[in-house]
Structures are given as structure tokens and as C-alpha cells.
Design a protein around this motif. Structure first.
Motif, PDB file in Angstrom:
ATOM      1  N   ALA A  10       0.838  -1.197   0.000  1.00  0.00           N
ATOM      2  CA  ALA A  10       0.000   0.000   0.000  1.00  0.00           C
ATOM      3  C   ALA A  10       0.880   1.258   0.000  1.00  0.00           C
ATOM      4  O   ALA A  10       0.627   2.221  -0.726  1.00  0.00           O
ATOM      5  CB  ALA A  10      -0.912  -0.011   1.225  1.00  0.00           C
ATOM      6  N   TYR A  29       1.039   4.031  -2.906  1.00  0.00           N
ATOM      7  CA  TYR A  29       0.606   5.373  -2.545  1.00  0.00           C
ATOM      8  C   TYR A  29       1.695   6.402  -2.827  1.00  0.00           C
ATOM      9  O   TYR A  29       1.440   7.454  -3.419  1.00  0.00           O
ATOM     10  CB  TYR A  29       0.210   5.421  -1.071  1.00  0.00           C
ATOM     11  CG  TYR A  29      -0.410   6.728  -0.666  1.00  0.00           C
ATOM     12  CD1 TYR A  29      -1.668   7.098  -1.145  1.00  0.00           C
ATOM     13  CD2 TYR A  29       0.256   7.605   0.187  1.00  0.00           C
ATOM     14  CE1 TYR A  29      -2.241   8.301  -0.790  1.00  0.00           C
ATOM     15  CE2 TYR A  29      -0.314   8.808   0.551  1.00  0.00           C
ATOM     16  CZ  TYR A  29      -1.558   9.155   0.063  1.00  0.00           C
ATOM     17  OH  TYR A  29      -2.125  10.334   0.414  1.00  0.00           O
ATOM     18  N   PRO A  50      -5.048   4.018  -1.038  1.00  0.00           N
ATOM     19  CA  PRO A  50      -5.031   2.719  -0.345  1.00  0.00           C
ATOM     20  C   PRO A  50      -6.325   1.947  -0.551  1.00  0.00           C
ATOM     21  O   PRO A  50      -6.333   0.720  -0.532  1.00  0.00           O
ATOM     22  CB  PRO A  50      -4.856   3.100   1.118  1.00  0.00           C
ATOM     23  CG  PRO A  50      -4.202   4.420   1.098  1.00  0.00           C
ATOM     24  CD  PRO A  50      -4.678   5.118  -0.136  1.00  0.00           C
ATOM     25  N   SER A  97      -5.639   0.147  -3.660  1.00  0.00           N
ATOM     26  CA  SER A  97      -4.612  -0.890  -3.521  1.00  0.00           C
ATOM     27  C   SER A  97      -5.109  -2.038  -2.657  1.00  0.00           C
ATOM     28  O   SER A  97      -4.624  -3.165  -2.754  1.00  0.00           O
ATOM     29  CB  SER A  97      -3.311  -0.318  -2.962  1.00  0.00           C
ATOM     30  OG  SER A  97      -3.545   0.490  -1.856  1.00  0.00           O
ATOM     31  N   LEU A  98      -6.101  -1.744  -1.813  1.00  0.00           N
ATOM     32  CA  LEU A  98      -6.730  -2.792  -1.023  1.00  0.00           C
ATOM     33  C   LEU A  98      -7.154  -3.971  -1.902  1.00  0.00           C
ATOM     34  O   LEU A  98      -6.875  -5.132  -1.610  1.00  0.00           O
ATOM     35  CB  LEU A  98      -7.976  -2.194  -0.351  1.00  0.00           C
ATOM     36  CG  LEU A  98      -8.536  -2.875   0.877  1.00  0.00           C
ATOM     37  CD1 LEU A  98      -7.610  -2.661   2.041  1.00  0.00           C
ATOM     38  CD2 LEU A  98      -9.902  -2.300   1.202  1.00  0.00           C
ATOM     39  N   VAL A 148      -4.070  -5.695  -3.436  1.00  0.00           N
ATOM     40  CA  VAL A 148      -3.373  -6.513  -2.436  1.00  0.00           C
ATOM     41  C   VAL A 148      -4.170  -7.777  -2.129  1.00  0.00           C
ATOM     42  O   VAL A 148      -3.610  -8.869  -2.013  1.00  0.00           O
ATOM     43  CB  VAL A 148      -3.128  -5.706  -1.146  1.00  0.00           C
ATOM     44  CG1 VAL A 148      -2.702  -6.615  -0.005  1.00  0.00           C
ATOM     45  CG2 VAL A 148      -2.073  -4.648  -1.389  1.00  0.00           C
ATOM     46  N   SER A 191     -10.806   2.525   8.256  1.00  0.00           N
ATOM     47  CA  SER A 191     -10.227   1.179   8.249  1.00  0.00           C
ATOM     48  C   SER A 191     -11.012   0.273   9.194  1.00  0.00           C
ATOM     49  O   SER A 191     -11.184  -0.918   8.931  1.00  0.00           O
ATOM     50  CB  SER A 191      -8.751   1.227   8.642  1.00  0.00           C
ATOM     51  OG  SER A 191      -8.599   1.191  10.032  1.00  0.00           O
ATOM     52  N   VAL A 202      -2.845  -3.400   4.691  1.00  0.00           N
ATOM     53  CA  VAL A 202      -3.188  -2.132   4.030  1.00  0.00           C
ATOM     54  C   VAL A 202      -3.930  -1.220   5.004  1.00  0.00           C
ATOM     55  O   VAL A 202      -3.621  -0.031   5.130  1.00  0.00           O
ATOM     56  CB  VAL A 202      -4.054  -2.389   2.783  1.00  0.00           C
ATOM     57  CG1 VAL A 202      -4.485  -1.063   2.160  1.00  0.00           C
ATOM     58  CG2 VAL A 202      -3.299  -3.240   1.768  1.00  0.00           C
TER      59      VAL A 202
END
Lengths: 291, 243, 322
Positions: free
Chosen positions: A50, A54, A61, A64-65, A68, A148, A209
Motif C-alpha cells: 500500500a 501510494y 489505499p 490498492s486494497l 493486495v 479502516s 493495508v
């Protein structure tokens, strides 16, 4: 009053991450009776992935979550086919399989840790993303934490529902209860193993992440998280997915309150102490075997 | 009376495995334990050999109360057992396997040299000498069963518990094992309790039989008496419905 | 036949003699490399007294090294060096005896992670103590003994650990331990007091890392909890043991030599590659070489001389004798 609320909120947010981490670990333990000691390294890789996306590509993120999750799942499947499938075929007893796989996971954790040091150096890293402070019923909290937490809880519940409500989930639960029987009943146990590996690895990566959004991380962060995951899994009951969820929140609260009452320097000492006591005195967990 | 169990009861969570069973074993006797699956035979063995503690009841071996003794203490008192799933020490030689019994089994301290001597004699006795140097894991099922008996014998017991030593053997091998059990009784002066599914062998070997069903003792007596008992026939064949 | 009977003692005598003469004739660098090899042999051999015989894989062996090192650091220049070494060993025996009783009831993978957890617990407790109570980070040791001096200490401890493992292997005690490894229940059914035997093995195995830690503290001269309680030490002990082959008394010698030489060539310039290589080696052993290098050696056709040297040391040979 505010101080207490803050501690509790911090505990809940931590607990959400703990639950997510433990759920993944418990899935592989439940279905295969294997302890993945490299679980923390998967989290670490998720965090660094992440970070990379970034800082280099300005990739959020949140995006990218997804990458990933997919990447980690594929990595899990890859590892399963290269290492665990041959081991499963060769091992004569469960004891041997457990010992061998433990060594393999250890090797993986060492390898991943040092690859990370090689690429990213040994220092602590962090980045800022959505760090605006929000007041939640008077308690200040940064937006990234709330986000999160929300994602973590949604994923945990999603995973829980997947296991409770779907056909695949039913098969997973059956395998957790009795593998030999499942083989005889014609369930493709290997397929369940692969699914467990994929989900477990993906959840670890995603947890990384999420953590990276508001926490510092380094190549050496893996082991402490693995240990936390163990504590939660053992507390909640090995193979008991629902128990892990609950135990995650309990541990998050306990360690948040415990640290607030004593000293931040004691955080690691406390978590290892809990770990030791749990393994020694409550190896079957506090909720027992059921769901 | 060499071994006596009184009011033996074992309660597992949600399951009464053994309920108030009395049993005794006389000098130089073969006592057979029979009963359908789940009748409590293995639980009885585990209580007698110290692997489980009885919920109620007590066990006396040679005038000593051994109810709360640990397995390794019970062997030293003179009661040895075999396991249903034969498990030789895989990485040890057959001789070393038997030596574990001959060195640690007796009530007194035995040196390695003496233990080796005893172990070799026992291997001779069970006709396994030719395999003495082979590793445990290389044995076939018949040899494993013999090794299992040899290890137990090596501890110099007065009482031997045999847990399905005939299971998994061919009829010929089974007959050979019956001969071996007779030999143990006659030459070693050891009293034997055996659990067995092979009814023919059990009838042949036993002086007395105890029949268990759902954790209770439903019959006791000589083989001829026991097979006449209504309860036993019912337990094994089910109740006769309208013909 | 007569000739062969002499080969082994003569070979061993020659090896011993050359080990004794190393500090006199070799360069400082070579001496320190051999000292490292000896240290690992001692650590791994003592680890095998529990893990090799009983199958209880401990990831806490490095903690004893740390305890020994810390003890010496605390009392350096207060007590004479030889007494410090001995006391370090004895303290570790004591710690193992106290901890061992509850810990050894835990089996299989649980035992493995529990020992790791214990050693991390000790580490973080010490970190807390150093930072918050003493207000320091680590300790520096001054006026430490010469390399030569330390070399002989490690040599003695290493030989002692090998001798101990060797004697245990042939004793009643060894037989009890080996029966536990295969099947604890069956061992108990034959009269083995498994709990007591494991406990003794654990306490004995802690003696040597404690002493080695004491000596190595003098070599490192700077001690802090993070370095001396680094879990990598324990991991490396385990990996070295598996590389050498855990069923063989000479396994550690092969494993430690290989890994130390590998680390010498890689560590200085590419420390990460060394660690990665360790991981890869471990996977390779588990997948393809479960008996380790010693097992490989006993299978392939090695020159008779080498085989003879190891003949009575390795376990399968010993079994054939019996």
C-alpha cells in the motif's frame, strides 16, 4: 469521561484489526490444523505494498486494497501448490505434517522479512492519508482509523456470513469439524484447503493495508502481529471462526485498557504474558469448540 | 484375587462411558471382555492402566490401591497393557523397542545391559528374534502385534491387558497369536484380560467372560454360561421381532 | 579390519589437536570463524538434547544464550570469569527447571510457539527494565579476555555438549527420551516417566547455551536485549539442526560448519541474502532432505575413512550394533 471513551474507542479500533488478522489465521488452522507463523509477514507485505503504491503511483489505499487482496490470494494459492500440496501427499501423519509445515512457514517468514529489508530498509515507515480529525460523540479520532475500522468490520462480517450461509462455507465448516469424514463424504478437501489459503492470505494482506493507513510499519512488524493473532485464535478457540471475531475485540479492549492503566512501554510485555497464560491454561479457548 | 475393580464409573462430558462396573481377575486366569462397539471396553482398559481416572470407583492391584496411579507407575506395579492401534517406536530397533519395556517396566532399576538380555529372551519367546535389528517402522502388521506383546511382556508383569491383538490378522496369523497367548499364560504365569472382537478366539481362550453393553455389565461367567444369557443375545443380535 | 579400528581414534585425536592449536597458528580471522562454528555446534547440540531425542522443538533456546550473556554483563569484573561462566550455565538450568514443568505439558505446535512467546516475553521485560527502570539501552563490557582465551572456553563447552549428547544417547535416559519422541503414551505404558525425563532433558539442554552466552558476551562486548534475545538466534539453531540432520549426533557439526561458512561469505556484504538463503535452505531440507545432510551422508557412498570417523557417532550405525 472523555479519556475513558477514547481508550475504549482505541481498543475497539484495534480489536477490529485483530479480529481480521485472527480470522485469516484461524481459517487455515481450522481446516488444515496448521499454524501459519508467517501470517504477520503477510500483513507486513500488505502494508508495504500500500505504501509503495501510494507514494510512487499516488494510488489510494482503498484501491490498492483490492490489488493486495487479489495478489495475496494468488500468492497463497501459489504457496499451497508449490509447498503444501506435495507435503500433504507425502506426510504419513498429521504430527509430521504439522511439524514440517511449521518449518516451512518459519522459512517463509524469514525470507519475506529479509526481502522487505532489502527493498525498503529496516526503518519505520508511514504515510499520511485521510488524517483529518473527526469528533465522534465528542471523542476525537482520525478519519483513516474510522474508515479502516469500518472496512475491517465489514470484511469480518462478510467472511463470517460466507462461512455461515453459503454452500462453500458449509463445506469449510464441515472440514473444520472432521476432515477424514469429509473425504469419505466426497467433499473435495483439497479445494477447501486452497480456498482457505486464498482467503486467509488475502485477509492478512488487507489487514496490512488498513493498518498502514494510520500506523507505522517496518519489516520486523510481523512477529508481534502473528503473536497477537495466535492469542486471539487460541482465546476464541482454534477453528472457531465466530470465536475469533469476539476474542479479537476483547483483546483489543483489554490491551488498550491495560496499556492505559500501566505504561505504553509494557504493551509488548502484556501481550506476551497474555499469550503465555492462554496457551498454558486455556489452550482450548474461552468459548469452546462451537460457533 | 490379583486385580479388582469396584463400582468403576467414567463420565465424559455428555457421555456415561462406564457405569458402576465390578470386575475381578484371579491368579493365572484369562478374562475376556466382550461387548458391541462403544460398550466401554476400551474405557475399562484405560481406567485399569491409568490413562483415565475413574469418576467413581476404585482399582486394587495385588493389594495396592492404584486408582490414582499414573500409567508408568501402574506398569511398575505389575500391570502392562497393549494398545489397540499398535504403535511401535518407529525410529528405534525392535530390540530397543522391547528394551524400553525391560529397562523401565520393572519395579526396580534395571541397567541397559540387563535390559538387553531380558529383551533378547522375550524376542526369542515371541519368535521375533530374527527382526531384532530392524527398525520399528519396517515391521508388518503381524510383527507389530508381536512386538506390542513383547514390549508389554518385557516389563515383567503379573497382569497383561491385551487390547484386540487379533484384529487385522489373517485367520492363520490369528491362530498363531492364540497359540502365543496360551504360551504366555502357561509359561510365564501371567493373568490376562483381553478385549477381542474375534468371538471364536475369545471363547477358546477365556476362562471367564464379562459382557459390557452401553457401559454396563450385562453378564459374567464361563463362555458357555454367557452365550446362553438373553441379555447378551439381545445386545449382539438385537431383539427378535415377529417371526 | 585391525587397521580400521585405529582410524577413528586417530582421526579424532588429530582433529582435537588441530582444534587446540588453532589460536597459536591461525590468523585472528580464522580463529574467530572457527570459534563461531564451535559456538553453533555447542548451541545446536545442546538444543538436540531436548529436540532431537524427544521431538519437542523449542524456539526458546536463544533465550538461554541471552540470559547467560546478560548475567555476565551484570556481574563482569565483580566475579571471576570462570565462575561467571559456570553460574550462567547453572542459572539457565534453574530457569529451565522452573519454566519447564508447566511448559513441557504443552505439546506439538503449541509447544513451539509457546517457547517462542516465552523468549519474546523475557526480551520485552528486559527492554522495559533497561529503559524504564535503569534508564539505559544496553551495556558495554570493558577489559574483556583475549580472543584466544575465549576460543578455548567455547571449545571446552562445545566438546562438553557433544560428550553429553553422546553419553545420553547410549544411556537409559536416552532410551527413555527416544521412546517419548515416537509415542509418549506408549512410552508411559512401558514404565517411562515421560514428564520427568522431558524435564531433565530441558534443564540439561539449557546449561550449555547459558555458558556459551556468558563467553560470547565477552566477544560481543556490547549487550542489549534486542540483539542477545533476537529470535533469529533460536531460528538459526533450529535450521542448523535440521540442515545437519536431527537424528544424528554429528549432524550439528556438519550443519554448523556449513552455515557458518555460508554466513562468513554472505553476511558481511549481503546480510539479507544470508537470511533469505537460510529460509530457502530450510524449505529445501523439509521438501527434499528430511534426514538432513548427515542422513544424506549415510546414504551415499562416502569414502570409507569419513564413514569410519562417524561410525559410532551416528544413530543408525549404533542401532545396527544393537
Amino acid at each position: 469521561m472523555d479519556a475513558i471513551a477514547q481508550v475504549v474507542l482505541a481498543g475497539l479500533i484495534m480489536g477490529g484489526v485483530y479480529a481480521l488478522i485472527a480470522l485469516g489465521l484461524n481459517l487455515i488452522y481450522g481446516t488444515m490444523r496448521l499454524l501459519n507463523v508467517a501470517h504477520g509477514e503477510l500483513i507486513m507485505f500488505g502494508a508495504f505494498a500500500a505504501y509503495w503504491m501510494y507514494t510512487i503511483n499516488q494510488l489510494s489505499p482503498l484501491f490498492s486494497l483490492l490489488l493486495v487482496a487479489v495478489g495475496s490470494a494468488l500468492f497463497g494459492i501459489f504457496i499451497f501448490f508449490c509447498l503444501f500440496n506435495p507435503l500433504l501427499k507425502r506426510s504419513q501423519s498429521q504430527d509430521m505434517m504439522a511439524a514440517n509445515s511449521l518449518l516451512i512457514f518459519f522459512a517463509l517468514s524469514i525470507i519475506m522479512q529479509n526481502i522487505a529489508v532489502f527493498f525498503w530498509g529496516a526503518n519505520l515507515r508511514s504515510y499520511t492519508y485521510m488524517s483529518k480529525v473527526i469528533h465522534l460523540a465528542g471523542v476525537p479520532v482520525t478519519a483513516n482509523r474510522l474508515l479502516s475500522f469500518a472496512i475491517g468490520v465489514v470484511l469480518c462480517l462478510g467472511c463470517y456470513l460466507l462461512i455461515q450461509k453459503t454452500l462453500v462455507g458449509k463445506a469449510i465448516r464441515a472440514v473444520i469439524q472432521d476432515r477424514e469424514c469429509c473425504k469419505l463424504m466426497g467433499i473435495n478437501v483439497n479445494k477447501i484447503y486452497i480456498i482457505s489459503f486464498a482467503i486467509s492470505f488475502a485477509m492478512a494482506g488487507v489487514a496490512g493495508v488498513l493498518l498502514s493507513m494510520y500506523y507505522v510499519f517496518s519489516p520486523f512488524m510481523g512477529l508481534p502481529y502473528t503473536v497477537i493473532a495466535f492469542i486471539v485464535v487460541i482465546l476464541g478457540g482454534m477453528g472457531n471462526v465466530g470465536g475469533s471475531l469476539l476474542a479479537g475485540f476483547i483483546l483489543g479492549l483489554v490491551s488498550s485498557v491495560g496499556t492505559a492503566l500501566t505504561s505504553p512501554g509494557l504493551e509488548s510485555v502484556i501481550s506476551y504474558l497474555i499469550f503465555i497464560l492462554v496457551v498454558l491454561f486455556k489452550p482450548k479457548g474461552i468459548f469452546g469448540k462451537g460457533f | 484375587m490379583i486385580l479388582q475393580g469396584k463400582g468403576l464409573t467414567k463420565q465424559f462430558t455428555g457421555l456415561l462411558a462406564l457405569a458402576d462396573v465390578d470386575m475381578c481377575l484371579r491368579e493365572n486366569e484369562v478374562l475376556g471382555i466382550m461387548g458391541p462397539n462403544g460398550a466401554g471396553k476400551t474405557t475399562l482398559f484405560n481406567l485399569l492402566s491409568g490413562y483415565h481416572r475413574p469418576t467413581r470407583g476404585n482399582i486394587t492391584l495385588l493389594q495396592t490401591d492404584i486408582t490414582f496411579f499414573k500409567p508408568y507407575q501402574i506398569v511398575k506395579m505389575g500391570l502392562a497393557r497393549t494398545f489397540q492401534l499398535v504403535r511401535p517406536f518407529q525410529e528405534l530397533s525392535v530390540l530397543q523397542n522391547v528394551m524400553v519395556g525391560s529397562v523401565f517396566g520393572p519395579g526396580r532399576k534395571v541397567s541397559m545391559a540387563e535390559g538387553e538380555k531380558v529383551a533378547l529372551e522375550i524376542l526369542e519367546f515371541v519368535e521375533l528374534s530374527h527382526r531384532a535389528r530392524a527398525l520399528g517402522k519396517t515391521l508388518n502388521i503381524q510383527e507389530r502385534k508381536r512386538l506390542e506383546i513383547a514390549r508389554a511382556l518385557a516389563s515383567n508383569p503379573r497382569v497383561l491387558l491385551l487390547d484386540e491383538v487379533l484384529a487385522g490378522l489373517t485367520p492363520t496369523e490369528s491362530q498363531e497369536a492364540v497359540v502365543l497367548i496360551r504360551k504366555i499364560r502357561e509359561e510365564k504365569n501371567i493373568s490376562i484380560i483381553m478385549v477381542e472382537h474375534v468371538m471364536k478366539a475369545l471363547m477358546e481362550l477365556s476362562d471367564r467372560l464379562v459382557v459390557l453393553n452401553y457401559g454396563r455389565k450385562i453378564a459374567e461367567g464361563t463362555p458357555d454360561e454367557v452365550i446362553q444369557e438373553k441379555e447378551v443375545i439381545k445386545a449382539y443380535l438385537g431383539e427378535k421381532t415377529s417371526a | 579390519m585391525h587397521m580400521q579400528a585405529y582410524v577413528k581414534p586417530v582421526a579424532i585425536a588429530l582433529i582435537m589437536l588441530s582444534l587446540l592449536l588453532v589460536p597459536q597458528f591461525a590468523t585472528t580471522y580464522t580463529t574467530s570463524v572457527i570459534l563461531n562454528i564451535l559456538m553453533w555446534i555447542g548451541l545446536v547440540t545442546s538444543w538436540l538434547i531436548l529436540a532431537g531425542f524427544t521431538g519437542y522443538i523449542s524456539l526458546g533456546h536463544g533465550a538461554f544464550l541471552g540470559i547467560g550473556a546478560y548475567f555476565v554483563a551484570s556481574y563482569w569484573q565483580i566475579l571471576p570469569f570462570p565462575i561467571l561462566i559456570l553460574l550462567s550455565g547453572l542459572i539457565c538450568v534453574f530457569v529451565a527447571a522452573v519454566v519447564g514443568y508447566p511448559v513441557l505439558r504443552v505439546k506439538g505446535p503449541y509447544f513451539v510457539i509457546l517457547t517462542l512467546g516465552l523468549s519474546e516475553f523475557v526480551k520485552y521485560s528486559l527492554v522495559y527494565y533497561e529503559v524504564n527502570i535503569r534508564g539505559t539501552v544496553g551495556r558495554i563490557l570493558l577489559r574483556t579476555p583475549s580472543l584466544e582465551n575465549l576460543y578455548y572456553w567455547v571449545l571446552v563447552i562445545c566438546l562438553l555438549s557433544i560428550a553429553t549428547a553422546y553419553l545420553i544417547k547410549r544411556s537409559r535416559f536416552g532410551l527413555a527420551l527416544m521412546s517419548i519422541k515416537d509415542d509418549e503414551d506408549a512410552a508411559e505404558a512401558l514404565g517411562v516417566n515421560a514428564a520427568l525425563a522431558k524435564w531433565k532433558a530441558f534443564a540439561i539442554s539449557a546449561f550449555f547455551p547459558g555458558m556459551i552466552g556468558a563467553v560470547m558476551a565477552m566477544r560481543w562486548t556490547y549487550i542489549d536485549p534486542y540483539t542477545v534475545f533476537n529470535p533469529m538466534m533460536s531460528f538459526q539453531v533450529t535450521i542448523t539442526a535440521f540442515l545437519g540432520g536431527i537424528a544424528y549426533v554429528h549432524g550439528p557439526i556438519i550443519g554448523a560448519t556449513m552455515l557458518t561458512l555460508l554466513s562468513q561469505s554472505l553476511w558481511a556484504r549481503y546480510p539479507n541474502f544470508y537470511m533469505i538463503a537460510l529460509g530457502v535452505i530450510l524449505i529445501f531440507i523439509v521438501m527434499f532432505l528430511p534426514q538432513g545432510l548427515a542422513g544424506l551422508l549415510s546414504k551415499i557412498n562416502v569414502p570409507g575413512f569419513i564413514k569410519d570417523v562417524f561410525k559410532n557417532v551416528s544413530s543408525p550405525e549404533r542401532r545396527k550394533e544393537l
